[in-house]
Design an enzyme around this catalytic site. Structure first.
Site, PDB file in Angstrom:
ATOM      1  N   GLY A 177     -64.162 -19.642  15.417  1.00 59.47           N
ATOM      2  CA  GLY A 177     -65.098 -18.519  15.374  1.00 59.47           C
ATOM      3  C   GLY A 177     -64.512 -17.309  14.693  1.00 59.47           C
ATOM      4  O   GLY A 177     -63.324 -17.258  14.349  1.00 59.47           O
ATOM      5  N   ASP A 211     -62.748 -24.805   8.154  1.00 63.78           N
ATOM      6  CA  ASP A 211     -63.414 -23.535   8.466  1.00 63.78           C
ATOM      7  C   ASP A 211     -63.337 -22.561   7.300  1.00 63.78           C
ATOM      8  O   ASP A 211     -63.881 -21.456   7.381  1.00 63.78           O
ATOM      9  CB  ASP A 211     -62.822 -22.904   9.734  1.00 63.78           C
ATOM     10  CG  ASP A 211     -61.324 -22.697   9.645  1.00 63.78           C
ATOM     11  OD1 ASP A 211     -60.597 -23.706   9.588  1.00 63.78           O
ATOM     12  OD2 ASP A 211     -60.868 -21.538   9.626  1.00 63.78           O
ATOM     13  N   ASN A 212     -62.687 -22.964   6.204  1.00 66.54           N
ATOM     14  CA  ASN A 212     -62.630 -22.139   5.003  1.00 66.54           C
ATOM     15  C   ASN A 212     -63.367 -22.789   3.836  1.00 66.54           C
ATOM     16  O   ASN A 212     -63.126 -22.434   2.681  1.00 66.54           O
ATOM     17  CB  ASN A 212     -61.176 -21.886   4.586  1.00 66.54           C
ATOM     18  CG  ASN A 212     -60.454 -20.957   5.548  1.00 66.54           C
ATOM     19  OD1 ASN A 212     -61.075 -20.157   6.229  1.00 66.54           O
ATOM     20  ND2 ASN A 212     -59.146 -21.076   5.618  1.00 66.54           N
ATOM     21  N   ASP A 246     -55.879  -9.020  17.698  1.00 63.62           N
ATOM     22  CA  ASP A 246     -56.391  -7.651  17.770  1.00 63.62           C
ATOM     23  C   ASP A 246     -57.678  -7.454  16.967  1.00 63.62           C
ATOM     24  O   ASP A 246     -58.299  -6.392  17.045  1.00 63.62           O
ATOM     25  CB  ASP A 246     -55.322  -6.649  17.310  1.00 63.62           C
ATOM     26  CG  ASP A 246     -54.854  -6.884  15.871  1.00 63.62           C
ATOM     27  OD1 ASP A 246     -55.478  -7.692  15.145  1.00 63.62           O
ATOM     28  OD2 ASP A 246     -53.852  -6.258  15.474  1.00 63.62           O
ATOM     29  N   GLY A 247     -58.073  -8.469  16.205  1.00 61.86           N
ATOM     30  CA  GLY A 247     -59.296  -8.354  15.430  1.00 61.86           C
ATOM     31  C   GLY A 247     -59.207  -7.406  14.253  1.00 61.86           C
ATOM     32  O   GLY A 247     -60.223  -7.065  13.639  1.00 61.86           O
ATOM     33  N   GLY A 287     -62.766 -14.371  14.560  1.00 56.99           N
ATOM     34  CA  GLY A 287     -61.843 -13.651  15.427  1.00 56.99           C
ATOM     35  C   GLY A 287     -61.540 -12.247  14.959  1.00 56.99           C
ATOM     36  O   GLY A 287     -61.124 -11.398  15.758  1.00 56.99           O
ATOM     37  N   ARG A 339     -69.969 -22.668   7.351  1.00 56.04           N
ATOM     38  CA  ARG A 339     -68.848 -23.470   6.868  1.00 56.04           C
ATOM     39  C   ARG A 339     -68.986 -24.909   7.367  1.00 56.04           C
ATOM     40  O   ARG A 339     -69.789 -25.193   8.261  1.00 56.04           O
ATOM     41  CB  ARG A 339     -67.531 -22.883   7.399  1.00 56.04           C
ATOM     42  CG  ARG A 339     -67.405 -21.377   7.252  1.00 56.04           C
ATOM     43  CD  ARG A 339     -66.697 -20.763   8.467  1.00 56.04           C
ATOM     44  NE  ARG A 339     -66.767 -19.294   8.456  1.00 56.04           N
ATOM     45  CZ  ARG A 339     -65.847 -18.502   7.920  1.00 56.04           C
ATOM     46  NH1 ARG A 339     -64.767 -19.024   7.376  1.00 56.04           N
ATOM     47  NH2 ARG A 339     -65.996 -17.200   7.946  1.00 56.04           N
ATOM     48  N   ARG A 355     -67.192  -7.598   3.104  1.00 59.33           N
ATOM     49  CA  ARG A 355     -67.358  -8.784   2.260  1.00 59.33           C
ATOM     50  C   ARG A 355     -68.829  -9.167   2.155  1.00 59.33           C
ATOM     51  O   ARG A 355     -69.589  -9.034   3.110  1.00 59.33           O
ATOM     52  CB  ARG A 355     -66.559  -9.947   2.853  1.00 59.33           C
ATOM     53  CG  ARG A 355     -66.664 -11.235   2.064  1.00 59.33           C
ATOM     54  CD  ARG A 355     -65.582 -12.214   2.477  1.00 59.33           C
ATOM     55  NE  ARG A 355     -65.792 -12.793   3.794  1.00 59.33           N
ATOM     56  CZ  ARG A 355     -64.923 -13.618   4.385  1.00 59.33           C
ATOM     57  NH1 ARG A 355     -63.786 -13.918   3.784  1.00 59.33           N
ATOM     58  NH2 ARG A 355     -65.173 -14.110   5.577  1.00 59.33           N
TER      59      ARG A 355
END
Length: 486
Positions: free
Chosen positions: A85, A247-248, A120-121, A87, A178, A171
Site C-alpha cells: 500500500g 508494485d512498481n 514516517d511517510g 506508505g 499496479r 506526481r
C-alpha cells in the site's frame, strides 16, 4: 484550483484507506510545472506562492479532493508481501485534462498512512529532485512515464542514515493501479475484488475491450503488450529501472517510481545501479524477462475471470505470456532498427545490433554517444563514431557491415542522419549530473537543477550552451550506486 472527479474513491472501501496529509512546518515551493498544470486544467494563482506551496505540500487540502492511500500487495525482489500500500504517498484526487484523459494527482512524502509500516511517510529532498528530473526527462524522450507537477521543501528534516532536508513531490499519472493492486485482492481469495478492479481498469484505460469476446483475457494481453513496448523503449535509451517489483509496474503502461533508476554511461548488459539489487535481478538485460514474470503474476490474479475452467484459463494466460515474448522482440528490433537508421526490415538486423553492443561492452563505450554518432557516420564522417572506442578496428569493421545494410535502402540516405538524431538523444539525465544537482540543492542552490531541467527539455537537440551536460563522467565522477530514498 483543481477540478476533481474522483473515480477511485467511489470504489468499495477495501480498495483504499481515507487519510489526510500531515501538515509540515515551513512549506516552500522549489519547482512548479506551469505547462503541465495548464494541460491538466489546473488554475493557479502564482502571485501567492506561499498558499500554493501550502497546498502542494498538503497543509491545505483543496476543495473537491478525496485524499486516500491505495491498498496493494507485491513481489519485491521475487518475495511476495501480501500488504504494502501507499506508505508515503497520498492520492489527492483525479482531474480530466484538456485532452479528456483522466489523470491522478498524488502527494509523495506528505506523511504517514495506515500502510506506512512504521515508516514516517516522508520524503527527502534528494529523491524528490531525482524523480522530478528523471520523470520530466522521460517525458521529453517520448517514453510513457508519470509526470512531475511540483517539488516543495517542507522546512523539516527527515532521518535516513543521517538527517536530510524534507520535501514533497507532486506526481501525475494516468493512474496508480499496479500489478500489485490485483495481487492484493487475489492473495485474499477476493475474486469479487479482482473483478471490480479489472472492470475499473477496463473502463478507465482500455474501454475498447468491453466488446471483446473475453474482456479479461483481452485485458491481460493489452497490459502485456503495453509493458513489452515500454521496456523495449527503456532499453533503447539505456534506462535501468532498478526496482521492477510488481508494485512498481503500472496497468496503464507508464514508467513509475524513479528511485534507484539510472541511465547507462558505458555499456554493459548486466549493469546494475540499485544499492539493494545484490543479485542483479533488475539488471539492464534482465528487464524484459522480469516484465514477462510480472505479467505472469498478473495472469495468476485474473485466471478466475478468464475462464471458470481453470485448465482453459491457464491455457489462455500462457498464450498471452508467449505473445509477450514475441511482442517484445518485435518492439525491441523496431526500436534498435530505428536507432541504426534502418527503414526496412531485413535478415540479420538483430545480429547487427548485437554485434555493435558486444563491441561496446568489450570496449566500455558510452551507450548514448555511440548511437548518436551514427548520424555523423551516415553523413560520411566516421571520426566521431570511432572516437567513442578505445580500439577502432572492430568498430570500423562493424561500420562496413552497417553500410552494406544501408546500401539496400538508397532512397532513405538523404533523410537518414536526421532520422537517427530524432531517436538517439544527445543528452540524458546522467547519474553524476543528477547527483550534482541534488548536492547543490542541499545547500540551497537550485540553479544547476534548473539548468539541467532546461537542457533535458529538448534531449534530441545538440545545443552549445549545454555541451558540458552531454559528456560522460570521468572515472572519479561515476555514480555506481543509487538509492530508493525510503
Amino acid at each position: 484550483m483543481f477540478h476533481f472527479d474522483n473515480s477511485y474513491s467511489r470504489l468499495p472501501e477495501k480498495f483504499f484507506a481515507s487519510v489526510y496529509p500531515e501538515p509540515v512546518e515551513g512549506p516552500k515551493l522549489l519547482k512548479f510545472n506551469e505547462k503541465l498544470a495548464s494541460e491538466l486544467g489546473i488554475e493557479v494563482d502564482l502571485s501567492d506562492p506561499d498558499r500554493l506551496a501550502a497546498t502542494l505540500a498538503g497543509n491545505v487540502v483543496p476543495q473537491g479532493a478525496s485524499p486516500l492511500a491505495m491498498a496493494y500487495a507485491g513481489h519485491q525482489f521475487g518475495n511476495f508481501v501480501p500488504q504494502l500500500g501507499d506508505g508515503r504517498a497520498i492520492l489527492l484526487g483525479e482531474v480530466v485534462d484538456q485532452k479528456g484523459l483522466r489523470r491522478d494527482i498524488q502527494w509523495k512524502g506528505a506523511g504517514p498512512t495506515p500502510f506506512s509500516r512504521r515508516g514516517d511517510g516522508r520524503a527527502a529532498l534528494g529523491p524528490v529532485l531525482r524523480e522530478y528530473i528523471v520523470s520530466e526527462a522521460m517525458h521529453a524522450l517520448g517514453i510513457p512515464a508519470t509526470r512531475a507537477l511540483a517539488a516543495v521543501a517542507t522546512g523539516e528534516q527527515v532521518y535516513r542514515e543521517m538527517p536530510e532536508q524534507g520535501a514533497v513531490f507532486v506526481r501525475v499519472a494516468a493512474s496508480h493501479v499496479r500489478v500489485g493492486t490485483f495481487q492484493f485482492f487475489a492473495a485474499r481469495g477476493d475474486t469479487e475484488g479482482v473483478k471490480t478492479l479489472a472492470d475499473y481498469v477496463i473502463d478507465r484505460h482500455y474501454p475498447q475491450l468491453k466488446s471483446a469476446e473475453n474482456p479479461y483475457a483481452a485485458l491481460l494481453r493489452a497490459i502485456a503488450f503495453a509493458q513489452a513496448a515500454l521496456i523495449a523503449r527503456w532499453l533503447g535509451i539505456g534506462f535501468v529501472h532498478g526496482v521492477m517489483n510488481t508494485d512498481n509496474m503500472t496497468i496503464s503502461g507508464e514508467t513509475i517510481d524513479f528511485g534507484p533508476c539510472a541511465f547507462l554511461d558505458e555499456y554493459h548488459q548486466m549493469k546494475v545501479f540499485s544499492s539493494i539489487d545484490q543479485g542483479g535481478r533488475y539488471a539492464y538485460r534482465n528487464q524484459p524477462g522480469i516484465g514477462q514474470w510480472n505479467i505472469a503474476r498478473l495472469a495468476e490474479c485474473l485466471l478466475p475471470l478468464i475462464d471458470e475452467d481453470q485448465d482453459k484459463a491457464v491455457e489462455a494466460a500462457n498464450a498471452v505470456l508467449g505473445e509477450f515474448g514475441e511482442r517484445f522482440q518485435a518492439e525491441w528490433i523496431a526500436v534498435f532498427r530505428a536507432k541504426l537508421g534502418l527503414v526496412t526490415q531485413g535478415e540479420g538486423d538483430g545480429e547487427l545490433v548485437q554485434e555493435l553492443m558486444s563491441i561496446m561492452q568489450q570496449q566500455e563505450a558510452d551507450f548514448t554517444l555511440v548511437f548518436r554518432a551514427l548520424a555523423n557516420a551516415a553523413e560520411g564522417d566516421d571520426e566521431r563514431f570511432l572516437g567513442e572506442f578505445s580500439e577502432p578496428e572492430k568498430p570500423a569493421e562493424w561500420l562496413a557491415s552497417w553500410r552494406n545494410k544501408l546500401a539496400a535502402e538508397p532512397d532513405a540516405a538523404a533523410a537518414r542522419p536526421a532520422a537517427i538524431r530524432a531517436v538517439n538523444p544527445a543528452i540524458i539525465p546522467r547519474n553524476h549530473r543528477i547527483q550534482e544537482a541534488i548536492s547543490a540543492a542541499n545547500y540551497g542552490d537550485l540553479s544547476f537543477f534548473e539548468r539541467l531541467l532546461e537542457a533535458l527539455e529538448k534531449p534530441y537537440e545538440e545545443r552549445p550552451d549545454f555541451s558540458d551536460l552531454m559528456t560522460p563522467p570521468t572515472p572519479e565522477e561515476r555514480v555506481t550506486r543509487t538509492f530508493c530514498g525510503t
